[in-house]
Write a protein that holds these residues in place. Structure first.
Motif, PDB file in Angstrom:
ATOM      1  N   ASP A   1      11.783  -7.077   1.127  1.00  0.00           N
ATOM      2  CA  ASP A   1      10.382  -7.437   0.906  1.00  0.00           C
ATOM      3  C   ASP A   1      10.194  -7.748  -0.576  1.00  0.00           C
ATOM      4  O   ASP A   1      11.073  -7.469  -1.393  1.00  0.00           O
ATOM      5  CB  ASP A   1       9.460  -6.284   1.292  1.00  0.00           C
ATOM      6  CG  ASP A   1       9.271  -6.195   2.798  1.00  0.00           C
ATOM      7  OD1 ASP A   1       9.183  -7.267   3.419  1.00  0.00           O
ATOM      8  OD2 ASP A   1       9.233  -5.072   3.326  1.00  0.00           O
TER       9      ASP A   1
ATOM     10  N   SER B   1      13.011   1.757  -0.811  1.00  0.00           N
ATOM     11  CA  SER B   1      11.662   2.274  -0.610  1.00  0.00           C
ATOM     12  C   SER B   1      11.801   3.682  -0.072  1.00  0.00           C
ATOM     13  O   SER B   1      12.699   3.977   0.707  1.00  0.00           O
ATOM     14  CB  SER B   1      10.871   1.389   0.345  1.00  0.00           C
ATOM     15  OG  SER B   1      11.404   1.468   1.641  1.00  0.00           O
TER      16      SER B   1
ATOM     17  N   ALA C   1       3.107  -9.238   4.501  1.00  0.00           N
ATOM     18  CA  ALA C   1       1.799  -8.943   5.091  1.00  0.00           C
ATOM     19  C   ALA C   1       0.724  -9.695   4.326  1.00  0.00           C
ATOM     20  O   ALA C   1       0.968 -10.233   3.262  1.00  0.00           O
ATOM     21  CB  ALA C   1       1.533  -7.452   5.018  1.00  0.00           C
TER      22      ALA C   1
ATOM     23  N   THR D   1       4.175   6.155  -0.906  1.00  0.00           N
ATOM     24  CA  THR D   1       5.278   5.200  -0.873  1.00  0.00           C
ATOM     25  C   THR D   1       5.662   4.717  -2.271  1.00  0.00           C
ATOM     26  O   THR D   1       4.806   4.394  -3.091  1.00  0.00           O
ATOM     27  CB  THR D   1       4.860   3.994  -0.008  1.00  0.00           C
ATOM     28  OG1 THR D   1       4.534   4.467   1.280  1.00  0.00           O
ATOM     29  CG2 THR D   1       5.966   2.966   0.079  1.00  0.00           C
TER      30      THR D   1
ATOM     31  N   THR E   1      -0.200   2.447   1.089  1.00  0.00           N
ATOM     32  CA  THR E   1       0.668   1.579   1.883  1.00  0.00           C
ATOM     33  C   THR E   1       1.704   2.445   2.599  1.00  0.00           C
ATOM     34  O   THR E   1       2.486   3.114   1.942  1.00  0.00           O
ATOM     35  CB  THR E   1       1.402   0.568   0.983  1.00  0.00           C
ATOM     36  OG1 THR E   1       0.434  -0.141   0.222  1.00  0.00           O
ATOM     37  CG2 THR E   1       2.217  -0.410   1.807  1.00  0.00           C
ATOM     38  N   PRO E   2       1.683   2.455   3.926  1.00  0.00           N
ATOM     39  CA  PRO E   2       2.635   3.311   4.628  1.00  0.00           C
ATOM     40  C   PRO E   2       4.074   2.885   4.338  1.00  0.00           C
ATOM     41  O   PRO E   2       4.354   1.692   4.179  1.00  0.00           O
ATOM     42  CB  PRO E   2       2.294   3.095   6.106  1.00  0.00           C
ATOM     43  CG  PRO E   2       0.996   2.378   6.136  1.00  0.00           C
ATOM     44  CD  PRO E   2       0.817   1.704   4.826  1.00  0.00           C
ATOM     45  N   ARG E   3       4.942   3.852   4.284  1.00  0.00           N
ATOM     46  CA  ARG E   3       6.346   3.636   3.934  1.00  0.00           C
ATOM     47  C   ARG E   3       7.038   2.654   4.884  1.00  0.00           C
ATOM     48  O   ARG E   3       7.874   1.857   4.486  1.00  0.00           O
ATOM     49  CB  ARG E   3       7.026   5.004   3.958  1.00  0.00           C
ATOM     50  CG  ARG E   3       8.484   5.041   4.319  1.00  0.00           C
ATOM     51  CD  ARG E   3       9.355   4.869   3.081  1.00  0.00           C
ATOM     52  NE  ARG E   3      10.752   5.129   3.406  1.00  0.00           N
ATOM     53  CZ  ARG E   3      11.541   4.227   3.957  1.00  0.00           C
ATOM     54  NH1 ARG E   3      11.094   3.041   4.249  1.00  0.00           N
ATOM     55  NH2 ARG E   3      12.798   4.523   4.233  1.00  0.00           N
ATOM     56  N   ASP E   4       6.633   2.682   6.156  1.00  0.00           N
ATOM     57  CA  ASP E   4       7.352   1.824   7.114  1.00  0.00           C
ATOM     58  C   ASP E   4       6.900   0.369   7.033  1.00  0.00           C
ATOM     59  O   ASP E   4       7.374  -0.481   7.761  1.00  0.00           O
ATOM     60  CB  ASP E   4       7.183   2.352   8.546  1.00  0.00           C
ATOM     61  CG  ASP E   4       5.721   2.436   8.949  1.00  0.00           C
ATOM     62  OD1 ASP E   4       4.865   2.000   8.150  1.00  0.00           O
ATOM     63  OD2 ASP E   4       5.427   2.928  10.050  1.00  0.00           O
ATOM     64  N   ARG E   5       5.984   0.087   6.147  1.00  0.00           N
ATOM     65  CA  ARG E   5       5.481  -1.278   6.048  1.00  0.00           C
ATOM     66  C   ARG E   5       6.359  -2.162   5.170  1.00  0.00           C
ATOM     67  O   ARG E   5       6.206  -3.376   5.137  1.00  0.00           O
ATOM     68  CB  ARG E   5       4.066  -1.265   5.490  1.00  0.00           C
ATOM     69  CG  ARG E   5       3.046  -0.761   6.495  1.00  0.00           C
ATOM     70  CD  ARG E   5       2.676  -1.877   7.430  1.00  0.00           C
ATOM     71  NE  ARG E   5       2.105  -2.925   6.640  1.00  0.00           N
ATOM     72  CZ  ARG E   5       0.916  -2.826   6.077  1.00  0.00           C
ATOM     73  NH1 ARG E   5       0.189  -1.760   6.289  1.00  0.00           N
ATOM     74  NH2 ARG E   5       0.471  -3.783   5.333  1.00  0.00           N
ATOM     75  N   LEU E   6       7.240  -1.544   4.405  1.00  0.00           N
ATOM     76  CA  LEU E   6       8.036  -2.401   3.532  1.00  0.00           C
ATOM     77  C   LEU E   6       9.365  -1.742   3.234  1.00  0.00           C
ATOM     78  O   LEU E   6       9.532  -0.529   3.357  1.00  0.00           O
ATOM     79  CB  LEU E   6       7.280  -2.734   2.238  1.00  0.00           C
ATOM     80  CG  LEU E   6       7.129  -1.684   1.150  1.00  0.00           C
ATOM     81  CD1 LEU E   6       6.299  -2.257   0.019  1.00  0.00           C
ATOM     82  CD2 LEU E   6       6.491  -0.433   1.662  1.00  0.00           C
TER      83      LEU E   6
ATOM     84  N   GLU F   1      -2.494  -8.383   3.638  1.00  0.00           N
ATOM     85  CA  GLU F   1      -3.441  -7.610   2.837  1.00  0.00           C
ATOM     86  C   GLU F   1      -2.812  -7.201   1.504  1.00  0.00           C
ATOM     87  O   GLU F   1      -1.594  -7.083   1.386  1.00  0.00           O
ATOM     88  CB  GLU F   1      -3.975  -6.393   3.609  1.00  0.00           C
ATOM     89  CG  GLU F   1      -2.956  -5.327   3.829  1.00  0.00           C
ATOM     90  CD  GLU F   1      -2.304  -5.480   5.191  1.00  0.00           C
ATOM     91  OE1 GLU F   1      -2.321  -4.538   5.965  1.00  0.00           O
ATOM     92  OE2 GLU F   1      -1.757  -6.567   5.448  1.00  0.00           O
TER      93      GLU F   1
ATOM     94  N   VAL G   1      -1.839  -4.911  -1.859  1.00  0.00           N
ATOM     95  CA  VAL G   1      -1.459  -3.523  -2.130  1.00  0.00           C
ATOM     96  C   VAL G   1      -1.836  -3.233  -3.575  1.00  0.00           C
ATOM     97  O   VAL G   1      -1.951  -4.138  -4.400  1.00  0.00           O
ATOM     98  CB  VAL G   1       0.050  -3.281  -1.907  1.00  0.00           C
ATOM     99  CG1 VAL G   1       0.415  -3.485  -0.464  1.00  0.00           C
ATOM    100  CG2 VAL G   1       0.884  -4.189  -2.807  1.00  0.00           C
TER     101      VAL G   1
END
Ligand SMILES: Nc1nc2c(ncn2[C@@H]2O[C@H](COP(=O)(O)OP(=O)(O)OP(=O)(O)O)[C@@H](O)[C@H]2O)c(=O)[nH]1
Ligand SMILES: [Mg+2]
Length: 594
Positions: A253, A182, A212, A190, A244-249, A214, A216
Motif C-alpha cells: 500500500d 504494518s 481506499a 496502527t 485506521t484499522p490495521r487490516d486495512r493496509l 477515505e 487517513v
C-alpha cells in the motif's frame, strides 16, 4: 539521513555486516534467528564518522524471499551489494543486481564479506565487473570481516563518501510512502513504516491511502526510534495512523499526498535493459513495496501495455521491474510512459499507439500531453505526474494555458474547436432559421466537449451566448426571412396600425404560424389571436387613442376610434384589460386606467 538497502546471495553476511555496523539486530523474528537466515526486511541505523546517519534496509538473500527483497529495495535509491569472499558471485547476487539495474539504482557500494575465510580479490574482481555493466556503474569496493571487524572503518568511510555523492533530497514534492511493514502498537493503534524517498510528513497531515478512498490522519511520526513532529526525505519513517484499522493496509500500500496521484490499473511502459522477444503474457510488476500480477500486451519493439491486477498510484516516469517468479528471472525494468492510456479498440490502434509510445521517454512533457489528450484538466495532469505551471491566465491558448475552468487545451486543437463553433452555429442557423441561435448544450454535444464551460470559452464575438443559445449578436432579434416579412407589414400597415393583415395576406407575406411565433418571440409582432397580428407599438398607440374618448366607452366606439374591425378590436381590448391598461365595467363599457 540516507537509506541504503543490502543486496546479495543468501548467507553472504549481509545481516552480520549490518549488525556489526549498527549494533542493532536486523533479523527481527525469532524464526530468522533460529534458522540463521533473513526472511523478511530488517531495519537498523548508525552514525557515520561525518556525523551523518545511515539507515539500512536489510534484505533476505534466499531465493524464496526475493519478493521481500524487492519490497525493501523498491523505494531505496542506494544499495550495499554484499558478496562472500569464499563463495563469490552466486545466483541471487545476479538476480538482486538485475533488480537494482532494472530499477535504475545508481548509487551503491560493493562489500566483500567473510574476507577472513578467503582472499577477497577474485570475488571483488568478478562482482565489480558484473556491477560495472549496470545502472550502478563503477562502485567503491571494500573487503570486510563481520567476524573480526577488519575493514569496517574503511566501510564506514566509504559509506560517508557514498552519502556525500547522493543527490540532494527533494522535500517539497508530494509524498508517496510505500508501506513495507504494518503493525499495531498497544495504545497507539496502527503503525506503518516505509522509506520516505521524497517529500515531508507532519503530525496532523491528512493523507490518502492508495487502496481506499477515505483520508487517513497522521497521529504520530517516528524516525530512528524517536518521536518527531516532522520527517523530511530521505528517511526511514514510522507513521501512526489515527483511526485506521490495521487490516486495512499492509505492504504494497502507499500513503499519498491527497489529490496528487492517479491510481491506475492500465499503463503503457518502455522496457529497459534487454527485453526478451518472447515476453511471458503474465508477470509480476514490482514498484515501490508493491508486487502486482500484470498481463502484458506487446505494442512496439520495446513498449508494452500492462493490465494490473489491482490499481497502483503510478506517475509518468516511474521506474519499476517485471519479474517471472517461476523462472526466478528479472525480466527487465520498465519506465512508465503513460498512466492513463487510450483504449485500443479500433483496428490498427495498437500500431498507432506503438508509434506514439516510440516518441515518449517517460519525462513528463506538458505540451506533448496536451497534443495527445487535446483537452485535459490540470488536476488530472498533476495526478499523472505532469507538472502544470501555477495559475496560468485564462483565455490565452498558449501551450499549458488554462482555457476554461481548470481545463487545458492543445493550442492547435483549441483553434480548430473555435472554427468548428463558427461552422456549427452557422449550420444550425441554416437548418433552424426560426430559432434564435443554437442551444449551448447542442453545441457542446456536437463538438463532443466534456464541459459546458469549454463551450462558453469558445464562443467569441461576433457570436455570443444569449438565453442559453449561441448566435450572432443580434441574431436573437429575427431570422432573415421573417425580418423581411415584418418589414413589409410595417410598410403596408404603418399608417393604419390597427388593421391586422387578413389570413391570406399573411400567407402572401410568408408569415405562417412558425414565422409568426419567431417574430412574436423576438418582439417584432404582437399576436392578439390566431392569425391576428399587429405591430408591437400598436398597444401604446391604442391606449393613447382610447384615452381621448369620452369615458367609459363601448366596444363600438373603440372600434371606430381605432379605425378597425371587431376581429381586431375584441382581442385588443381584452389584451389591454389583462395588462391593466383598460378596465371592463359591469355593463361591458370600458375606461382607460390612468
Ligand atoms: N567467518 C565469517 N563468517 C561470517 C562473516 N559474515 C557472516 N558470517 C557468517 O555467515 C553466516 C550467514 O551470515 P548472515 O549475516 O546471516 O548472512 P545473510 O547474508 O544475512 O543471509 P540471508 O539474510 O539469509 O541472506 C552466519 O553464520 C555468519 O556468522 C564473516 O565476515 N566472516
Ligand atoms: Mg540476513
Amino acid at each position: 539521513m540516507f537509506v541504503v538497502a543490502t543486496a546479495g546471495h543468501v548467507d553472504h553476511g549481509k545481516s552480520t555486516l549490518v549488525r556489526a555496523l549498527t549494533g542493532m539486530e536486523p533479523d527481527r523474528w525469532a524464526e530468522e534467528r533460529r534458522r540463521g537466515m533473513t526472511i523478511d526486511l530488517g531495519f537498523a541505523w548508525t552514525t557515520l564518522p561525518s556525523g551523518g546517519t545511515v539507515a539500512f534496509v536489510d534484505v533476505p538473500g534466499h531465493e524464496r524471499f526475493v519478493p521481500n527483497m524487492l519490497a525493501g529495495v523498491g523505494p531505496v535509491p542506494a544499495a550495499l551489494i554484499v558478496v562472500a569472499a569464499d563463495e563469490g558471485w552466486m545466483p541471487q547476487s545476479a538476480e538482486h543486481l538485475a533488480a537494482l539495474d532494472a530499477l535504475g539504482v545508481a548509487y551503491g557500494l560493493l562489500v566483500v564479506t567473510r574476507a577472513d575465510l578467503a582472499d577477497p580479490g577474485p570475488a571483488t574482481a568478478h562482482a565489480r565487473a558484473e556491477i560495472a555493466a549496470t545502472s550502478l556503474g563503477a562502485v567503491q569496493a571494500v573487503a570486510v570481516s563481520g567476524l573480526t571487524g577488519a575493514g569496517l572503518p574503511e566501510l564506514r568511510a566509504a559509506l560517508d563518501r557514498l552519502a556525500a555523492g547522493l543527490p540532494a533530497p527533494v522535500v517539497d514534492d508530494p509524498v508517496r510512502l510505500w508501506v513495507d511493514r504494518s503493525f499495531t502498537v498497544r495504545g497507539s493503534g496502527t503503525v506503518v513504516t516505509g522509506t520516505l524517498g521524497v517529500g515531508r510528513l507532519r503530525v496532523g497531515d491528512e493523507l490518502e491511502l492508495a487502496g481506499a478512498d477515505e483520508p487517513v490522519r497522521v497521529r504520530g511520526l517516528h524516525s530512528l526510534g524517536e518521536a518527531r513532529p516532522e520527517v523530511t526525505a530521505v528517511a526511514r519513517v514510522a507513521v501512526n495512523l489515527r483511526g485506521t484499522p490495521r487490516d486495512r493496509l499492509g505492504r504494497g500500500d502507499a500513503l499519498l499526498t491527497p489529490g496528487r496521484f492517479h491510481r491506475t490499473d492500465l499503463v503503457d511502459v518502455r522496457l529497459t535493459g534487454d527485453p526478451a522477444a518472447d515476453l511471458p503474457a503474465t508477470l509480476i510488476l514490482h514498484v515501490g513495496s508493491a508486487a502486482v500480477p500484470v498481463r502484458v500486451r506487446p505494442l512496439g519493439l520495446d513498449t508494452v501495455r500492462l493490465r494490473l491486477a489491482r490499481p497502483l498510484p503510478l506517475l509518468v516516469g516511474d521506474r519499476a521491474l517485471l519479474r517471472d517468479p517461476g523462472r526466478h528471472h528479472v525480466t527487465g525494468g520498465v519506465r512508465v510512459l503513460d498512466v492513463a492510456p487510450p483504449p485500443l479498440a479500433r483496428r490498427g490502434a495498437a500500431v498507432t499507439r506503438a508509434q506514439v509510445l516510440a516518441e515518449l521517454d517517460g519525462r513528463p512533457d506538458l505540451a506533448g500531453e496536451l497534443r495527445r489528450r487535446r483537452l485535459v484538466r490540470a488536476g488530472a495532469l498533476i495526478r499523472m505526474g505532469v507538472p502544470v505551471p501555477a495559475a496560468p491566465t485564462a483565455g490565452a491558448a498558449e501551450a499549458g494555458a488554462v482555457v476554461a475552468g481548470d481545463w487545458l487545451a492543445d493550442p492547435a486543437h483549441w483553434r480548430r474547436l473555435g472554427e468548428q463553433v463558427t461552422e456549427e452555429v452557422a449550420r444550425y442557423a441554416r437548418e433552424h432559421p426560426l430559432e434564435p441561435g443554437m442551444p449551448v448544450d447542442a453545441l457542446r454535444q456536437r463538438l463532443a466537449l466534456p464541459d459546458r464551460v469549454l463551450v462558453e470559452a469558445l464562443v467569441r464575438p461576433p457570436l455570443r451566448i444569449h438565453a442559453g443559445r449561441v448566435g450572432a449578436a443580434g441574431a436573437d432579434a429575427l431570422p432573415e426571412p421573417v425580418a423581411r416579412a415584418v418589414q413589409r407589414v410595417r410598410a403596408e400597415y404603418g399608417d393604419r396600425p390597427f388593421r391586422a393583415p387578413e389570413a391570406d395576406r399573411l400567407v402572401d407575406l410568408g408569415l405562417g404560424p412558425r414565422e409568426i411565433g419567431a417574430a412574436v418571440r423576438a418582439g417584432a409582432l404582437l399576436r392578439l389571436a390566431d392569425n391576428v397580428v399587429l405591430l408591437p407599438d400598436a398597444l401604446d398607440d391604442a391606449v393613447r387613442v382610447l384615452a381621448g374618448l369620452p369615458q367609459p366607452f363601448t366596444l363600438s366606439a373603440a372600434r371606430q376610434a381605432l379605425d378597425t374591425t371587431r376581429r381586431v378590436a375584441v382581442p385588443l381590448l381584452e389584451l389591454l384589460d389583462r395588462r391593466g391598461a383598460t378596465r371592463r365595467l359591469p355593463d361591458d363599457a370600458r375606461i382607460v386606467v390612468t
